[in-house]
Write an enzyme that holds these catalytic residues in place. Structure first.
Site, short mmCIF file in Angstrom:
data_model
loop_
_atom_site.label_atom_id
_atom_site.label_comp_id
_atom_site.label_asym_id
_atom_site.label_seq_id
_atom_site.Cartn_x
_atom_site.Cartn_y
_atom_site.Cartn_z
N GLY A 111 -14.70 5.78 -2.49
CA GLY A 111 -16.10 5.39 -2.48
C GLY A 111 -16.73 5.60 -3.85
N ASP A 148 -7.05 14.23 0.45
CA ASP A 148 -6.35 13.32 1.37
C ASP A 148 -5.11 12.63 0.78
OD1 ASP A 148 -8.19 13.84 3.37
OD2 ASP A 148 -9.55 12.28 2.68
N ALA A 165 6.75 22.27 11.92
CA ALA A 165 6.09 21.90 13.19
C ALA A 165 7.06 21.18 14.12
CB ALA A 165 4.90 21.01 12.90
N GLU A 166 6.82 21.35 15.43
CA GLU A 166 7.67 20.67 16.43
C GLU A 166 7.39 19.18 16.47
OE1 GLU A 166 7.31 24.10 17.07
OE2 GLU A 166 9.42 23.71 16.62
N SER A 169 8.26 29.37 20.62
CA SER A 169 6.89 28.94 20.39
C SER A 169 6.93 27.53 19.82
CB SER A 169 6.19 29.85 19.39
OG SER A 169 6.83 29.74 18.14
N GLN A 221 -9.67 23.77 4.62
CA GLN A 221 -8.66 22.98 3.90
C GLN A 221 -9.16 22.47 2.56
OE1 GLN A 221 -6.58 20.25 7.03
NE2 GLN A 221 -8.41 21.09 7.97
P1 ATP Z 1 -13.86 11.25 -0.18
O1 ATP Z 1 -12.48 10.64 -0.32
O2 ATP Z 1 -13.83 12.70 -0.25
O3 ATP Z 1 -14.64 10.73 1.01
P2 ATP Z 1 -15.32 9.37 -1.78
O4 ATP Z 1 -15.53 9.28 -3.23
O5 ATP Z 1 -14.55 8.27 -1.13
O6 ATP Z 1 -14.68 10.79 -1.48
P3 ATP Z 1 -17.78 8.46 -0.52
O7 ATP Z 1 -18.78 9.22 0.28
O8 ATP Z 1 -17.13 7.29 0.12
O9 ATP Z 1 -16.74 9.54 -1.05
O10 ATP Z 1 -18.52 7.92 -1.85
C1 ATP Z 1 -19.23 8.81 -2.68
C2 ATP Z 1 -20.48 8.12 -3.18
O11 ATP Z 1 -20.11 6.97 -3.96
C3 ATP Z 1 -21.41 7.57 -2.10
O12 ATP Z 1 -22.25 8.56 -1.56
C4 ATP Z 1 -22.18 6.53 -2.87
O13 ATP Z 1 -23.19 7.13 -3.64
C5 ATP Z 1 -21.12 5.97 -3.84
N1 ATP Z 1 -20.52 4.74 -3.28
C6 ATP Z 1 -19.56 4.63 -2.36
N2 ATP Z 1 -19.25 3.35 -2.10
C7 ATP Z 1 -20.07 2.62 -2.88
C8 ATP Z 1 -20.26 1.21 -3.09
N3 ATP Z 1 -19.53 0.30 -2.45
N4 ATP Z 1 -21.19 0.82 -4.00
C9 ATP Z 1 -21.94 1.72 -4.67
N5 ATP Z 1 -21.79 3.06 -4.52
C10 ATP Z 1 -20.89 3.50 -3.65
#
Ligand code: ATP
Length: 328
Positions: free
Chosen positions: A108, A132, A191-192, A220, A260
């Site tokens: 994101g 992840d 893990a099983e 276990s 985690q």
């Molecule tokens: P994680 O993998 O931990 O979820 P991430 O970087 O994928 O991390 P997101 O919450 O998806 O986390 O994105 C972080 C921030 O990036 C969002 O809160 C937003 O501000 C910005 N963002 C995400 N997608 C977009 C997009 N398509 N356009 C503009 N800004 C974005």
């Protein structure tokens, strides 16, 4: 290295992961080494919109390489998803004379950076920081190694109590879309069974496997369940289902949750973050933009962010086979 870029901003965004501080430290120190200015942007895109900036020199990142979390804080920011929000952010960067930025985060955060670049032709570079391990273009993301070691440590402890009472434990780990944490920690902790989003093991097979395990004399059992597994029941429902169908088992549930994400980064994550930070700054100064730094076969590589955000990485099929063999 002659470059137009004289000042680089760095921030962490999205979910935090252990090792983000090591990456911040690396970006800041590389800037200091190359004699360009570095600015810390607090609270990700939210802080960028608010102009929450602080100049960072080499000494400002003393004693953070070993710390979990992120000294720059992280945030999710709805406003940055809008053109108006990004415009505000751009004005703040211009005012602070920041010429480029390094974003440490997940898919994101990279999508946001790409949108920003497309609108303002602003140089950006990504560093994958997420527990992840789901980002295309890198075999490892910063924080994954620490997270699986945390999970393995906890499962070792759970096994001690499980074997003292002949119990079956369902342990839920993070992984809504991908099962990297579950699969790796599951194999590492013996893990099983391992339930991941990529495979629907099926309830029948789970019961068969547990019956076999009991018959073979195991005292276990630990079943790792990724949050997003496709078996159709959450860990508490699984407990009820197994208790109903296999009353021989005394079943317990443990949801590991946010632990985690915490803890001191492992040496692997610290080294990875240090290498990626250097590569990110050097690449910007070489005039590159819109890439994510990744690692493959021990070598650092650059992948266009447009590629990196297209899909999640797949779990290792060979590791699934190893896991199947190990549960014999
Ligand atoms: P994680 O993998 O931990 O979820 P991430 O970087 O994928 O991390 P997101 O919450 O998806 O986390 O994105 C972080 C921030 O990036 C969002 O809160 C937003 O501000 C910005 N963002 C995400 N997608 C977009 C997009 N398509 N356009 C503009 N800004 C974005």
């Amino acid at each position: 290295m002659a470059s137009e870029i004289k000042k680089i901003g760095v921030f962490t965004s999205g979910g935090d992961s252990p090792g983000m501080n090591s990456a911040i430290r690396s970006v800041v120190r590389t800037c200091a080494y190359l004699k360009i200015e570095c600015v810390g942007i607090y609270r990700g895109y939210e802080g960028m919109i608010d102009g929450d900036f602080k100049p960072m020199d080499a000494r400002s990142v003393n004693n953070i390489i070993n710390k979990g979390g992120t000294i720059l804080k992280s945030a999710r920011c709805e406003e940055f998803r809008t053109p108006e929000g990004r415009k505000k952010a751009h004005e703040q960067l211009k005012k602070a004379k920041i010429d480029a930025f390094v974003v440490i985060g997940g898919n994101g955060s990279f999508a946001g950076a790409l949108a920003f670049n497309e609108e303002f032709n602003f140089p950006i570079m990504g560093i994958p920081g997420t527990i992840d391990n789901d980002i295309l273009g890198s075999s490892y993301t910063i924080g994954f190694d620490t997270a699986i070691n945390t999970v393995v440590d906890v499962i070792d402890k759970i096994r001690d109590t499980a074997s003292s009472h002949n119990r079956l434990f369902f342990v839920e780990v993070m992984g809504r879309d991908v099962g990297h944490i579950a699969l790796n920690a599951g194999v590492g902790a013996g893990a099983e069974e391992i339930l991941i989003p990529e495979q629907n093991l099926g309830l029948e097979r789970l019961l068969d496997s547990l019956k076999r395990s009991k018959k073979s004399g195991k005292s276990s059992s630990i079943v790792i369940v990724a949050e997003g597994d496709k078996i159709g029941k959450n860990v508490f429902e699984l407990k009820e289902y197994v208790e109903e169908h296999l009353p021989i088992y005394d079943v317990r549930v443990s949801v590991l949750g946010h632990m985690q994400r915490g803890g001191n980064p492992t040496c692997f994550d610290r080294v990875l973050a240090s290498r990626m930070g250097v590569k990110a700054v050097e690449s910007l100064l070489e005039g590159k933009s819109n890439y994510m730094v990744g690692i493959r076969d021990t070598k650092l590589i650059l992948t266009p962010i447009s590629e990196a955000i297209k899909a999640h990485t797949e779990v290792d099929k060979e590791l699934i086979r190893v896991s199947d063999i190990m549960t014999t």
